[in-house]
Enzyme design. Structure first.
Site, PDB file in Angstrom:
ATOM      1  N   HIS A 516     -11.305  37.708  64.912  1.00  0.00           N
ATOM      2  CA  HIS A 516     -11.627  39.135  64.855  1.00  0.00           C
ATOM      3  C   HIS A 516     -10.378  39.958  64.559  1.00  0.00           C
ATOM      4  O   HIS A 516     -10.363  40.787  63.644  1.00  0.00           O
ATOM      5  CB  HIS A 516     -12.243  39.554  66.193  1.00  0.00           C
ATOM      6  CG  HIS A 516     -12.589  41.006  66.297  1.00  0.00           C
ATOM      7  ND1 HIS A 516     -13.880  41.476  66.200  1.00  0.00           N
ATOM      8  CD2 HIS A 516     -11.807  42.113  66.485  1.00  0.00           C
ATOM      9  CE1 HIS A 516     -13.881  42.797  66.320  1.00  0.00           C
ATOM     10  NE2 HIS A 516     -12.627  43.206  66.501  1.00  0.00           N
ATOM     11  N   GLU A 517      -9.322  39.732  65.327  1.00  0.00           N
ATOM     12  CA  GLU A 517      -8.105  40.514  65.122  1.00  0.00           C
ATOM     13  C   GLU A 517      -7.443  40.193  63.784  1.00  0.00           C
ATOM     14  O   GLU A 517      -6.847  41.066  63.156  1.00  0.00           O
ATOM     15  CB  GLU A 517      -7.125  40.277  66.275  1.00  0.00           C
ATOM     16  CG  GLU A 517      -7.659  40.663  67.652  1.00  0.00           C
ATOM     17  CD  GLU A 517      -8.222  42.077  67.715  1.00  0.00           C
ATOM     18  OE1 GLU A 517      -7.739  42.946  66.967  1.00  0.00           O
ATOM     19  OE2 GLU A 517      -9.154  42.306  68.504  1.00  0.00           O
ATOM     20  N   ILE A 649     -13.115  54.281  75.741  1.00  0.00           N
ATOM     21  CA  ILE A 649     -13.507  55.667  75.462  1.00  0.00           C
ATOM     22  C   ILE A 649     -12.659  56.696  76.203  1.00  0.00           C
ATOM     23  O   ILE A 649     -12.664  57.872  75.832  1.00  0.00           O
ATOM     24  CB  ILE A 649     -15.009  55.904  75.758  1.00  0.00           C
ATOM     25  CG1 ILE A 649     -15.313  55.839  77.261  1.00  0.00           C
ATOM     26  CG2 ILE A 649     -15.871  54.921  75.000  1.00  0.00           C
ATOM     27  CD1 ILE A 649     -16.721  56.304  77.608  1.00  0.00           C
ATOM     28  N   PHE A 650     -11.919  56.265  77.233  1.00  0.00           N
ATOM     29  CA  PHE A 650     -11.101  57.233  77.971  1.00  0.00           C
ATOM     30  C   PHE A 650      -9.601  57.050  77.760  1.00  0.00           C
ATOM     31  O   PHE A 650      -8.812  57.915  78.132  1.00  0.00           O
ATOM     32  CB  PHE A 650     -11.434  57.174  79.462  1.00  0.00           C
ATOM     33  CG  PHE A 650     -12.844  57.578  79.776  1.00  0.00           C
ATOM     34  CD1 PHE A 650     -13.294  58.852  79.448  1.00  0.00           C
ATOM     35  CD2 PHE A 650     -13.726  56.690  80.360  1.00  0.00           C
ATOM     36  CE1 PHE A 650     -14.611  59.232  79.718  1.00  0.00           C
ATOM     37  CE2 PHE A 650     -15.041  57.058  80.632  1.00  0.00           C
ATOM     38  CZ  PHE A 650     -15.482  58.339  80.310  1.00  0.00           C
ATOM     39  N   GLY A 652      -8.608  55.000  74.730  1.00  0.00           N
ATOM     40  CA  GLY A 652      -8.510  54.395  73.412  1.00  0.00           C
ATOM     41  C   GLY A 652      -9.083  55.312  72.365  1.00  0.00           C
ATOM     42  O   GLY A 652      -9.256  56.506  72.585  1.00  0.00           O
TER      43      GLY A 652
END
Length: 734
Positions: A516-517, A649-650, A652
């Site tokens: 994936h990376e 979401i907080f 990143g």
């Protein structure tokens, strides 16, 4: 706005900057002029170097934007050509983004109290300088004028025009149109949000590091595989100071770091251990863990984001987020609801099957009702029984060196590149970090470079896996005598480290994460776009940026690839056919549960950013519980504070954008469908299709809108059919 104090500090420290490895990192040295590219001296940079270098960079950026603005204001006919307007802005932005990117990266992989202090001290001035550039009205007006000049506009390449369009859009989102008190308030919000994000991330890392459970009784670790016991014994030595620890006799220390947590959750017969670890994991950085409660930070973050949106003229922060994405809020929520509706019946059947199996096996907990910390354990036992496959049966075949070689061979076949080790040519930040050169397979000329940091280090490295750029491909940043600067990326994972004299033996999930990376890195490295602002991953819409990464995951189930990467670490024998068949057969085991979980995360994210009112009764946890009525089957435990650890979401880039994983998975599954249509056993067709993927998805970067890039590869707009088919959800929906 940069303060006089910061500028004075920078000037005062100027005499020392020549010996500062962060400050002396020169811009623009050509990677083609030496055997190795000009890259940061990672291991030489200490926290003491950070503030002088960053203060100097902030001061320089401030001086240069002042000069650019003065020149624009003095000229009644602002420059309308690319080199006069955009190239100076690109060089200006890198003078701050490059050194600050180094500091941010080191904080993620080599965290320390001293580095945190230096980072926190510099963060406000960095944000201020970024706002100063992003809110430049003279620059914005010049860009708008360029758009309105028909002759000048037509002289630009399509990629350059998209770069200007993105700059204009981003300037609006950065508050360029605000004045007076509104602008001042916007900037205060931006700085506070940046600080809150850092604090949130620090709290999660600290909570993860703080927990450990030492087991001294061999009965307490029954069921755990040898690899998990080896790692737990090693942790008992390094973290617990138990030099006598051994895999066979203990003691064993378990943590909330991913490899340890997942091993306990899936394999430990010790139900009390499973429960303790599960409760601690969900309670990270919350009121239940003592110091570092992220709940108040979440409310503050959401409140500030909502206020920021209002200042920009949007109703919600979700609207701000969608301004830079392929999807609209309605389309994103429609996709999530479609997937949720198809996944839930499958997830319900999966849970019932697990409960029935546990009861059949005589599990004591089956009589009282399975709890959340039981499901993972019995799910793994059911999978083993159904497919006669244990996760540990695969691990001996996935040794990291062989997986890396096989992954590089795949890239060579598909994309015509050669990847070679270049260890020792540049500094790295940890002895485990590898360095590679990626060259053109036909000419042998270097095209890019990248670092790989593969193993977990819970004492200093944040969890998860990510890829980011060190430098991007750019004509403007090329040194004299060179046409272009070559890109460099870093890939960071938290895989199982080597234990004793054994290499890193990976789970199949860790293999998939590595692929994936690498997909992300390939999009950054194989771009052929030399317009820096839109080269590689720059300005790729956020909900499309996961396309190449998730596309690469598909190859982790391809027989030829698995036989290439899967070689026994002792015998070098390839992965046996029977294990391959069992792995593929088990691929969709639990698909309904996985997709329902992803839908829960994404729907909660959008709810919090589109409709939630900060300070509402019950707070964000009540809002999440409402979503959970549709997206979860088992009720949450009392101390479930998953949101307190939801760094995506907080802390990143996924705020009002977590849906992007599912949105991009539609694109990636459909893209892999092109290889299936061509015939995975047809070597010529696979290579031809890979070349087309490389020349579109990987080459064009952000220079072309993502939908147009996809259509250039696939010949049509994306369809969700391949995603549902690949994951067995078509029949589940029937």
């Amino acid at each position: 706005m940069t303060t006089t104090t910061t500028t004075t500090a920078a000037v005062a420290g100027a005499a020392d900057l020549s010996s500062n490895p962060l400050a002396s990192w020169q811009l623009g040295k050509s990677a083609e002029q030496s055997s190795a590219p000009d890259l940061p001296r990672w291991n030489s940079i200490t926290p003491e170097h950070v503030r002088p270098a960053i203060d100097a960079a902030v001061a320089e950026v401030t001086r240069e934007i002042d000069a650019i603005e003065a020149a624009l204001l003095e000229n009644p006919n602002p420059p309308s050509d690319w080199k006069s307007l955009m190239d100076p802005l690109e060089r200006l932005s890198e003078k701050l983004s490059r050194p600050w990117g180094v500091v941010s990266h080191l904080k993620g992989v080599k965290d320390s109290e001293a580095l945190r202090e230096a980072y926190d001290a510099c963060q406000p001035s960095v944000v201020g300088a970024s706002l100063r550039v992003g809110q430049s009205r003279p620059v914005y007006d010049a860009l708008v004028a360029l758009q309105g000049d028909a002759d000048a506009w037509s002289a630009l390449t399509p990629a350059q025009r998209r770069a200007v369009e993105c700059e204009v859009r981003d300037a609006k989102l950065a508050g360029v149109a605000l004045d007076g008190a509104e602008k001042e308030r916007y900037n205060e919000i931006a700085k506070e949000l940046s600080a809150l994000s850092t604090e949130f991330s620090n709290n999660v890392l600290d909570a993860t590091k703080a927990f450990s459970e030492l087991i001294v009784d061999k009965a307490g670790v029954e069921g755990l595989p040898a690899s998990a016991l080896e790692m737990a014994a090693q942790t008992a030595k390094t973290k617990g100071g138990r030099e006598d620890a051994s895999a066979a006799d203990g003691p064993w220390m378990f943590t909330l770091d991913a490899p340890s947590y997942m091993a306990v959750r899936s394999h430990a017969k010790n139900r009390d251990l499973r429960e303790k670890v599960y409760r601690a994991y969900l309670a990270r950085a919350s009121e239940f863990m003592g110091d570092g409660d992220n709940a108040p930070l979440i409310e503050k973050i959401l409140s500030l984001r909502k206020e920021k949106a209002k200042l920009l003229g949007y109703d919600t922060f979700a609207d701000v987020s969608m301004a830079k994405k392929m999807a609209t809020l309605d389309r994103a929520e429609a996709l999530l609801e479609d997937i949720r509706a198809k996944a839930r019946p499958a997830a319900e059947r999966e849970l019932e099957e697990i409960r029935a199996f546990a009861k059949e096996q005589g599990a004591p907990e089956a009589d009282t009702g399975l709890m959340q910390w039981d499901v993972g354990y019995w799910s793994e036992r059911l999978r083993e029984a159904k497919y006669e496959l244990k996760e540990e049966d695969l691990r001996p075949y996935f040794q990291l060196p062989a997986v890396i070689d096989g992954m590089f061979d795949l890239a060579s076949k598909l994309f015509g590149v050669v990847v070679e080790p270049a260890d020792g040519e540049v500094e790295v930040w940890h002895p485990d970090v590898r360095f590679f050169r990626l060259s053109d397979g036909a000419t042998g000329k270097p095209r890019a470079y990248f670092y790989l940091d593969p193993y977990t280090r819970p004492a200093e490295k944040r969890g998860g896996a990510w890829m980011d750029d060190v430098v991007g491909r750019s004509a403007a940043m090329a040194s004299p005598g060179s046409d272009v600067r070559l890109p460099t990326a870093h890939m960071v994972c938290n895989g199982t480290p080597p234990v004793g004299d054994k290499p890193s033996l990976m789970t199949h999930g860790e293999v998939t994460t590595l692929f994936h990376e690498f997909g992300h890195a390939l999009q950054h490295m194989l771009t052929t776009e030399s317009c820096g602002p839109v080269a590689g991953i720059n300005q790729v819409d956020w909900d499309a940026v996961e396309l190449p990464s998730q596309f690469m995951e598909n190859w982790c189930y391809d027989k030829k690839v698995l036989r290439s990467i899967g070689r026994h670490h002792e015998t070098n024998e390839p992965l046996p056919d029977d294990l391959y068949e069992k792995l593929v057969a088990s691929k969709n085991f639990g698909s309904g549960t996985r997709y329902l979980r992803q839908a829960h995360f994404a729907m909660t994210d959008l709810e919090l950013h589109a409709r939630y009112l900060p300070g509402s009764p019950g707070g964000v946890f009540a809002a999440e519980a409402k979503i959970a009525e549709k997206t979860t089957i088992m009720p949450a435990i009392a101390e479930d504070r998953f949101l307190c650890g939801f760094s995506h979401i907080f802390a990143g880039g996924y705020s009002a954008g977590y849906y992007s994983y599912l949105w991009a998975e539609v694109l990636s599954a459909d893209a892999f469908g092109a290889f299936e249509d061509a015939g995975l056993d047809d070597e010529t067709a696979v290579v031809e299709t890979g070349g087309k993927f490389a020349s579109t998805v990987l080459a064009l970067g952000g220079g072309v809108a993502p939908l147009e890039v996809f259509k250039a590869f696939r010949g049509r707009e994306p369809s969700v059919d391949a995603l549902l088919r690949h994951n067995g959800l078509v029949s589940a929906a029937a």
